[in-house]
Every structure is written in C-alpha cells, then in structure tokens.
Design a protein around this motif. Structure first.
Motif, mmCIF file in Angstrom:
data_model
loop_
_atom_site.group_PDB
_atom_site.id
_atom_site.type_symbol
_atom_site.label_atom_id
_atom_site.label_comp_id
_atom_site.label_asym_id
_atom_site.label_seq_id
_atom_site.Cartn_x
_atom_site.Cartn_y
_atom_site.Cartn_z
ATOM 1 N N VAL A 169 0.873 -1.182 0.000
ATOM 2 C CA VAL A 169 0.000 0.000 0.000
ATOM 3 C C VAL A 169 0.902 1.222 0.000
ATOM 4 O O VAL A 169 1.611 1.483 0.974
ATOM 5 C CB VAL A 169 -0.925 0.026 1.237
ATOM 6 C CG1 VAL A 169 -2.010 1.082 1.047
ATOM 7 C CG2 VAL A 169 -1.546 -1.330 1.478
ATOM 8 N N GLY A 180 3.091 3.571 -3.199
ATOM 9 C CA GLY A 180 4.215 3.354 -4.121
ATOM 10 C C GLY A 180 5.154 4.541 -4.127
ATOM 11 O O GLY A 180 5.508 5.073 -5.174
ATOM 12 N N ALA A 237 9.680 3.789 -0.219
ATOM 13 C CA ALA A 237 9.775 2.457 0.384
ATOM 14 C C ALA A 237 8.957 1.427 -0.394
ATOM 15 O O ALA A 237 9.417 0.307 -0.647
ATOM 16 C CB ALA A 237 9.289 2.519 1.833
ATOM 17 N N GLN A 244 11.265 13.538 -3.189
ATOM 18 C CA GLN A 244 11.018 14.614 -2.216
ATOM 19 C C GLN A 244 12.280 15.361 -1.766
ATOM 20 O O GLN A 244 12.233 16.586 -1.593
ATOM 21 C CB GLN A 244 10.248 14.076 -1.011
ATOM 22 C CG GLN A 244 8.839 13.620 -1.374
ATOM 23 C CD GLN A 244 8.162 12.831 -0.261
ATOM 24 O OE1 GLN A 244 8.332 13.106 0.911
ATOM 25 N NE2 GLN A 244 7.394 11.830 -0.641
ATOM 26 N N LEU A 290 12.929 18.558 -3.507
ATOM 27 C CA LEU A 290 11.999 19.697 -3.421
ATOM 28 C C LEU A 290 12.707 20.960 -2.921
ATOM 29 O O LEU A 290 12.318 22.072 -3.271
ATOM 30 C CB LEU A 290 10.810 19.347 -2.512
ATOM 31 C CG LEU A 290 9.818 18.349 -3.134
ATOM 32 C CD1 LEU A 290 8.859 17.807 -2.078
ATOM 33 C CD2 LEU A 290 9.027 18.991 -4.277
ATOM 34 N N VAL A 291 13.759 20.784 -2.118
ATOM 35 C CA VAL A 291 14.480 21.989 -1.656
ATOM 36 C C VAL A 291 15.201 22.651 -2.837
ATOM 37 O O VAL A 291 15.280 23.879 -2.921
ATOM 38 C CB VAL A 291 15.454 21.694 -0.475
ATOM 39 C CG1 VAL A 291 14.694 21.262 0.762
ATOM 40 C CG2 VAL A 291 16.526 20.680 -0.834
ATOM 41 N N ALA A 324 3.177 1.206 3.204
ATOM 42 C CA ALA A 324 4.258 2.169 2.913
ATOM 43 C C ALA A 324 3.622 3.471 2.444
ATOM 44 O O ALA A 324 3.961 4.006 1.388
ATOM 45 C CB ALA A 324 5.190 1.587 1.850
ATOM 46 N N GLY A 376 3.696 6.420 3.837
ATOM 47 C CA GLY A 376 4.361 7.663 4.209
ATOM 48 C C GLY A 376 3.613 8.401 5.305
ATOM 49 O O GLY A 376 2.801 7.829 6.043
ATOM 50 N N CYS A 399 12.420 14.548 7.313
ATOM 51 C CA CYS A 399 13.780 15.055 7.134
ATOM 52 C C CYS A 399 14.060 16.349 7.908
ATOM 53 O O CYS A 399 13.899 17.455 7.372
ATOM 54 C CB CYS A 399 14.079 15.286 5.658
ATOM 55 S SG CYS A 399 15.819 15.698 5.421
ATOM 56 N N ALA A 457 15.810 19.356 6.248
ATOM 57 C CA ALA A 457 15.279 20.119 5.107
ATOM 58 C C ALA A 457 15.118 21.627 5.376
ATOM 59 O O ALA A 457 15.486 22.439 4.519
ATOM 60 C CB ALA A 457 13.968 19.496 4.627
ATOM 61 N N ALA A 510 5.725 5.943 7.472
ATOM 62 C CA ALA A 510 4.452 5.566 8.097
ATOM 63 C C ALA A 510 4.634 4.917 9.466
ATOM 64 O O ALA A 510 3.697 4.890 10.259
ATOM 65 C CB ALA A 510 3.684 4.608 7.179
ATOM 66 N N LYS A 531 12.651 10.661 9.926
ATOM 67 C CA LYS A 531 11.893 10.185 8.755
ATOM 68 C C LYS A 531 12.633 10.577 7.481
ATOM 69 O O LYS A 531 12.548 11.723 7.021
ATOM 70 C CB LYS A 531 10.478 10.773 8.758
ATOM 71 C CG LYS A 531 9.692 10.401 9.996
ATOM 72 C CD LYS A 531 9.546 8.897 10.123
ATOM 73 C CE LYS A 531 9.186 8.446 11.502
ATOM 74 N NZ LYS A 531 9.609 7.082 11.807
HETATM 75 C C1 LIG Z 1 11.618 18.661 1.454
HETATM 76 C C2 LIG Z 1 12.064 17.278 1.814
HETATM 77 C C3 LIG Z 1 13.425 16.996 1.853
HETATM 78 C C4 LIG Z 1 13.853 15.715 2.174
HETATM 79 N N1 LIG Z 1 15.201 15.444 2.175
HETATM 80 C C5 LIG Z 1 15.632 14.191 2.412
HETATM 81 C C6 LIG Z 1 17.024 13.868 2.319
HETATM 82 O O1 LIG Z 1 17.872 14.726 2.041
HETATM 83 N N2 LIG Z 1 17.393 12.586 2.539
HETATM 84 C C7 LIG Z 1 16.476 11.615 2.836
HETATM 85 O O2 LIG Z 1 16.876 10.450 3.005
HETATM 86 N N3 LIG Z 1 15.152 11.887 2.952
HETATM 87 C C8 LIG Z 1 14.712 13.148 2.737
HETATM 88 N N4 LIG Z 1 13.367 13.432 2.807
HETATM 89 C C9 LIG Z 1 12.426 12.423 3.325
HETATM 90 C C10 LIG Z 1 12.023 11.379 2.299
HETATM 91 O O3 LIG Z 1 11.562 11.959 1.116
HETATM 92 C C11 LIG Z 1 10.939 10.513 2.912
HETATM 93 O O4 LIG Z 1 11.394 10.053 4.159
HETATM 94 C C12 LIG Z 1 10.627 9.314 2.024
HETATM 95 O O5 LIG Z 1 10.020 9.743 0.837
HETATM 96 C C13 LIG Z 1 9.726 8.331 2.768
HETATM 97 O O6 LIG Z 1 9.363 7.288 1.920
HETATM 98 P P1 LIG Z 1 7.962 6.551 2.111
HETATM 99 O O7 LIG Z 1 7.890 5.541 1.046
HETATM 100 O O8 LIG Z 1 7.804 6.163 3.518
HETATM 101 O O9 LIG Z 1 6.893 7.697 1.859
HETATM 102 P P2 LIG Z 1 6.596 8.463 0.512
HETATM 103 O O10 LIG Z 1 7.799 8.461 -0.371
HETATM 104 O O11 LIG Z 1 6.023 9.762 0.923
HETATM 105 O O12 LIG Z 1 5.502 7.574 -0.212
HETATM 106 C C14 LIG Z 1 4.239 7.328 0.331
HETATM 107 C C15 LIG Z 1 3.320 6.928 -0.819
HETATM 108 O O13 LIG Z 1 2.116 6.414 -0.293
HETATM 109 C C16 LIG Z 1 1.058 6.867 -1.088
HETATM 110 N N5 LIG Z 1 -0.168 6.829 -0.282
HETATM 111 C C17 LIG Z 1 -0.506 7.612 0.764
HETATM 112 N N6 LIG Z 1 -1.712 7.265 1.237
HETATM 113 C C18 LIG Z 1 -2.137 6.227 0.473
HETATM 114 C C19 LIG Z 1 -3.312 5.438 0.472
HETATM 115 N N7 LIG Z 1 -4.307 5.654 1.341
HETATM 116 N N8 LIG Z 1 -3.414 4.447 -0.448
HETATM 117 C C20 LIG Z 1 -2.411 4.212 -1.344
HETATM 118 N N9 LIG Z 1 -1.285 4.947 -1.391
HETATM 119 C C21 LIG Z 1 -1.148 5.941 -0.489
HETATM 120 C C22 LIG Z 1 1.458 8.280 -1.494
HETATM 121 O O14 LIG Z 1 0.768 8.694 -2.666
HETATM 122 C C23 LIG Z 1 2.951 8.107 -1.707
HETATM 123 O O15 LIG Z 1 3.261 7.812 -3.049
HETATM 124 C C24 LIG Z 1 12.902 14.706 2.474
HETATM 125 C C25 LIG Z 1 11.535 14.997 2.428
HETATM 126 C C26 LIG Z 1 11.112 16.266 2.102
HETATM 127 C C27 LIG Z 1 9.641 16.559 2.039
#
Ligand SMILES: Cc1cc2nc3c(=O)[nH]c(=O)nc-3n(C[C@H](O)[C@H](O)[C@H](O)COP(=O)(O)OP(=O)(O)OC[C@H]3O[C@@H](n4cnc5c(N)ncnc54)[C@H](O)[C@@H]3O)c2cc1C
Length: 367
Positions: free
Chosen positions: A7, A9, A12, A38, A41-42, A99, A101, A145, A148, A264, A271
């Motif tokens: 859940v 994409g 992670a 992400q 984005l900075v 996953a 987020g 992060c 950031a 998450a 994070k």
């Molecule tokens: C500005 C900024 C700078 C950052 N800088 C760094 C850095 O320098 N180094 C670093 O390691 N990390 C950095 N991060 C953090 C990093 O981007 C996140 O920790 C990472 O993306 C987490 O991965 P994730 O898969 O857990 O979540 P995400 O990549 O956010 O993915 C979550 C996914 O779940 C999907 N989703 C949500 N709800 C649902 C649902 N109900 N059903 C189905 N899908 C759903 C979303 O659409 C999304 O695609 C930064 C983040 C930001 C915002």
C-alpha cells in the motif's frame, strides 16, 4: 506464488515491490500517476532544478511483473491481511506492506512542502520575493527530514546573499541522535549571519501584518514564512499516540505477515528516504527468508545515511542508527553527492545503487 500487497508506491513501497517482483505476485496500490523525489523539493523551491528532474511516471519505476492499481486504499484490515480501495475493490495478500508515508497535518494554515503542488507555491514566492526576510522552520512533532528547513535556509542564502534569513527550531535541544548534524548546521548559520531561534513554537501567524508569535510571546516579522508541519498516517485507527503506526523496531512487523516501512511507522529514527530504503531491504530479505528458506533473517538497526546541504556551497554526510550518529564534512564533495542523488534516486528504487550505498554505510559505521 505467494501474494504481496504493497500500500503506497513512494520511496519504500516502490523499492520493496521491485525487490520482490519476480519472487511473489506483487500488487502496488498507489493513487499518483507521478512519483516525486522529495529530497529534491528543496532544490526545486530555490530554482536549482526543474520539476521534470524530480518526478517520474509511477509506471516507469515499477518492474513489469508488478501490478499497479491506480487507486487509494481506504481501509486496511491487518487481522485478515486485506485492503479495500477507494473503488471498493478488495485485495488479499499472504503479506501486506504498508508504505503510505506521512501526511502533513495543516496547522495555522501552514501546510509544509512535501508535494510539488505545495512546493510550487513556495517556489513562486522564493523566485519573486516581496521582501528580503525569510523565516524557515518547522512546528513541533515528527517532521520529514529534519535537515530540510536548514537546507532551504542555506539555498536561499546562496540565491540571495543579502537576504535576512532566520531558522526557527521548536525544540530547545535537538534529540541526541541529531546533535552532530545540528552542531554543524548551527555553526554554519552563525558564520552566515542566519539567526537561529531555538525553542520557538509558533502559536499564531498574522498573515496581514506578517509576523509569527511563539508560545512564549516572542515575535518574528517575515516577508516569507516557510514552515514544515508534523506528519501522521492517514490510517489513524492503526496509529499510536505519535500519529504513526507502531511496529517492532527490528523486524518492522505490525503483526504476523503485516509490515510497515518508511515514514508511516513510528520507529525512533528521523523520517528519511534513506531509512525507508534500508527498511524495505530488511523486510524484503525476511519475506524471502520465510518463503525460500535459503537465507537468514536480518534486523533493522535504524541505519540511514544522507548527504545534505550544510551551507551555500557545501554538504555534509549524516549517518545514524538507533544508537549512534555521525556528521561528516562539511565539504564540496558531499554537496556534489546530494546533487548527484537527484539522478541516482531513480536507480535506487530497484536496489541499483546498493553497490555504493552498502559499503559506504559499512565504512562510516566502522570509522
Ligand atoms: C523537502 C524534503 C526533503 C527531504 N530530504 C531528504 C534527504 O535529504 N534525505 C532523505 O533520506 N530523505 C529526505 N526526505 C524524506 C524522504 O523523502 C521521505 O522520508 C521518504 O520519501 C519516505 O518514503 P515513504 O515511502 O515512507 O513515503 P513516501 O515516499 O512519501 O511515499 C508514500 C506513498 O504512499 C502513497 N499513499 C498515501 N496514502 C495512500 C493510500 N491511502 N493508499 C495508497 N497509497 C497511499 C502516497 O501517494 C505516496 O506515493 C525529504 C523529504 C522532504 C519533504
């Protein structure tokens, strides 16, 4: 073949789906047509990269054998490993990986900058500033992060050397694992004349008169206010009091056959995409260990490694696990690493940069 339902994409979810693609029948439930890098984005907000460098079609990042369901999960039933999507479709798995987020909690009309849409509004201000005073920071709680806001302040100073930049940090002292990184950021901010307000918790924002007031009554004027807000999971029924989903911090299991990886979960690690990456690898390995029985299970020890901007022209390399942390630099090489990862990220989503990442982590851990 065993069935895996992932859940989300993002960072992670895409990685674990690709790692297990040809060994299990993998379904990814993800609503977004585009995946955003992400950490970029900075750079995007400050005009260092274009939008097309930090997003890719979701379909292009998943291996062909992965089934992508373009939908949102609305209900997760861990007890019978079942997911219900927005359209009412039901997905059952032998394994479930959550996953999804963390979602920004909007506070005082502030909404962070985790998506291209939100970042675009801030970018418009940064590229066409109404004044020279930028106040950057976060609200209390778990944010994505923690580096950031600092990165943004350094990139804005790089763009506008005469800008009056301030960083507000809600905690009076950083958590122990963030001390080496925080010391380096504070030192550089001091050298650059960036004012740091520690323990500043925003209580009120007056957008007409353009000032923010802290819970202790301190007032900061701004032309531009760039504030990240805390995150929580969209599945509050599964969350603990942190707003995120509790797991065993070594196995990342919520319950038998159900794992939560990335932002998450409520593991005590900042994070980051780096943590999300290593968590996906541990869970993928352990699912294969159960199915194939040809390898031993691994434990996640909190490992993450990130190259981040630590000044207008330099970067640092932050390494940590649950016990220890180090901040290396500042050097221009780590700045280059941060920049290079904008391209390498896409390959990392199928494990394609592990031949660099894993030895790097090992050498820093031992140093
Ligand atoms: C500005 C900024 C700078 C950052 N800088 C760094 C850095 O320098 N180094 C670093 O390691 N990390 C950095 N991060 C953090 C990093 O981007 C996140 O920790 C990472 O993306 C987490 O991965 P994730 O898969 O857990 O979540 P995400 O990549 O956010 O993915 C979550 C996914 O779940 C999907 N989703 C949500 N709800 C649902 C649902 N109900 N059903 C189905 N899908 C759903 C979303 O659409 C999304 O695609 C930064 C983040 C930001 C915002």
């Amino acid at each position: 073949m065993k069935r895996l339902v992932v859940v989300g994409g993002g960072n992670a979810g895409t990685l674990i789906a690709n790692l297990l693609a040809d060994k299990l029948e993998v379904t990814v439930i993800e609503p977004n047509e585009y995946h955003t890098y992400q950490p970029g984005l900075v750079d995007y907000i400050t005009g260092e990269v274009d939008e097309n460098k930090i997003k890719m079609p979701t379909s292009s990042l998943l291996k062909p054998s992965v089934k992508w369901v373009r939908s949102k999960a609305t209900k997760i039933m861990p007890e019978n490993r079942t997911i219900i999507s927005e359209s009412g479709e039901k997905f059952e798995g032998d394994y479930i990986v959550i996953a999804t987020g963390g979602q920004n909690i909007p506070v005082h009309s502030l909404r962070g900058y985790h998506t291209i849409e939100d970042a675009k509004m801030i970018k418009n201000e940064v590229m066409n500033p109404r004044g020279k005073s930028f106040v950057i920071g976060s609200l209390p709680g778990i944010i994505k992060c923690p580096a950031a806001p600092w990165e943004l302040s350094f990139l804005i100073k790089r763009k506008y050397p005469d800008a009056n930049v301030s960083v507000i940090v809600p905690a009076k002292q950083p958590p122990p694992l963030q001390v080496p990184m925080s010391n380096m950021f504070n030192k550089k901010a001091n050298e650059l004349g960036i004012k740091v307000y520690k323990g500043f918790v925003i209580q009120e924002v007056n957008y007409n008169e353009r000032y923010a007031v802290s819970t202790e009554g301190e007032k900061i004027a701004f032309d531009h206010l760039i504030i990240d807000t805390p995150i929580s999971t969209g599945f509050s029924e599964l969350a603990d009091k942190s707003g995120l989903i509790p797991v065993d911090k070594s196995t990342l299991a919520y319950k038998d056959g159900v794992f939560v990886i990335g932002d998450a979960n409520s593991t005590p690690t900042p994070k980051t995409g780096a943590a999300a990456h290593f968590q996906a690898e541990v869970v993928a390995n352990n699912i294969l260990a159960e199915i194939e029985g040809n390898r031993s299970k691994e434990s996640y020890d909190g490992t993450a490694i990130c190259a981040v901007y630590s000044g207008p022209n330099e970067g640092m390399l932050v390494w940590l696990n649950y016990e220890k942390s180090k901040a290396l630099g500042p050097t221009s090489i780590y700045r280059y690493m941060k920049k290079a990862f904008t391209r390498l990220y896409w390959a990392s989503l199928s494990g394609g940069v592990d031949f660099i990442l894993k030895p790097l982590v090992e050498s820093i851990r031992k140093s």
